[in-house]
Design a protein around this motif. Structure first.
Motif: not given
Length: 316
Positions: A115-140
């Motif tokens: 990707g032009a942006i690669n948000y990768l974290d092999s320690q995350a339990c699921a990709t769904g957890a990364l989506i959750y982090r993004i939403i929370k970081a947005a303040g929503h």
């Protein structure tokens, strides 16, 4: 990395979301969680999967809007979720020229950085957890629909919190989704206690093929095209079959041989932790996680089983 993703979301209006072939709960859940969130922000969103959404996940919000043919239009951004390797998103995505930029979000170890942006974290339990982090970081805030998708992604990819990736974040996210109104029993019922009769018929035939090594450290089952025909079933109904040989006391690695066409098999591996099955899959040009991986091998069933078992003998 999350801030870069949020900048792209703020700057653009049209988004394509996709994930890997034969989508599992994390693939579907994370894709639909992101879609629900982006739609809530007024964005133009299309979710494309090269394969059908498994019936057990059709209760998720927006599941009925998923398309399986790419529309003849352009998209500013394409989110590719949980694929490990770009090719697993399917040939149609690989050949599609209507995408301005790819954003890769994944928790597979050694994920391809395409990707032009690669948000990768092999320690995350699921990709769904990364989506959750993004939403929370947005303040929503996470609404109910998005919460349902995130909860499903986490619970399925952790094996209902039975796998080694069931880390503190997994429990934390699940708890917060329950606070949002998710009924844990209702989700479990839809995922695990609403199966069609022909799935059990197919499982019975698969379990009849159970094979355990002499030392008892690996075991396998098989599903063939003939079994599908007899049960009027398809590959979608085999999700979770590999957990049966894996559950045998003493078994360290479970293998599921699934015929996809004559002379060609999908081979799934599950480990209890001592064996890195992603290395086994990689030997056959596959991939995955330490405890869950897969590949495709050509040959007759006896030939495919032999090459896999030979490699397992060396690994164990």
């Amino acid at each position: 990395m999350i801030n870069r993703i949020l900048e792209e979301v703020a700057a653009h209006g049209s988004f394509l979301i996709t994930t890997h072939e034969s989508p599992d709960g994390d693939a579907v859940g994370s894709s639909l969680a992101l879609a629900n969130y982006l739609k809530g922000q007024g964005k133009d969103v299309t979710v494309y999967l090269c394969d059908q959404v498994p019936d057990i996940y059709m209760f998720l919000p927006l599941a009925d809007t998923v398309v399986h043919t790419l529309p003849e239009r352009a998209f500013d951004i394409c989110f590719v979720l949980d694929v490990g390797e770009f090719r697993r998103a399917g040939k149609e995505i690989s050949n599609f020229r209507g995408i301005g930029k790819f954003i890769n979000i994944d928790h597979h170890p050694d994920c391809e950085q395409f990707g032009a942006i690669n948000y990768l974290d092999s320690q995350a339990c699921a990709t769904g957890a990364l989506i959750y982090r993004i939403i929370k970081a947005a303040g929503h805030d996470v609404d109910y629909e998005t919460a349902l998708c995130i909860y499903t992604a986490v619970i399925t990819d952790t094996g209902s919190f039975r796998y080694s990736n069931a880390n503190p974040e997994a429990f934390d996210i699940a708890g917060k989704m329950v606070v949002k109104g998710i009924n844990a029993w209702s989700v479990a019922e839809k995922l695990y206690e609403s199966q069609p009769q022909n799935r059990l018929e197919l499982l019975a035939m698969a379990l009849a093929t159970l094979s355990v090594s002499k030392r008892g450290d690996y075991a396998s089952i098989v599903v063939t095209l003939d079994m599908y025909d007899k049960c009027r079933a398809d590959a979608e109904l085999t999700d979770g079959f590999i957990n049966y040989p894996r559950s045998i006391r003493g078994v360290e690695v479970a293998i599921f041989f699934r015929e996809i066409n004559e002379g060609r098999f999908k081979v799934g591996f599950r480990s209890k932790g001592k064996v890195d099955v992603s290395a086994l899959a990689a030997a056959f040009s596959g991939g995955g996680h330490h405890n869950a991986a897969g590949c495709t091998i050509s040959g007759s069933l006896p030939e495919v089983k032999q090459v896999v078992f030979d490699l397992l003998e060396k690994s164990l």
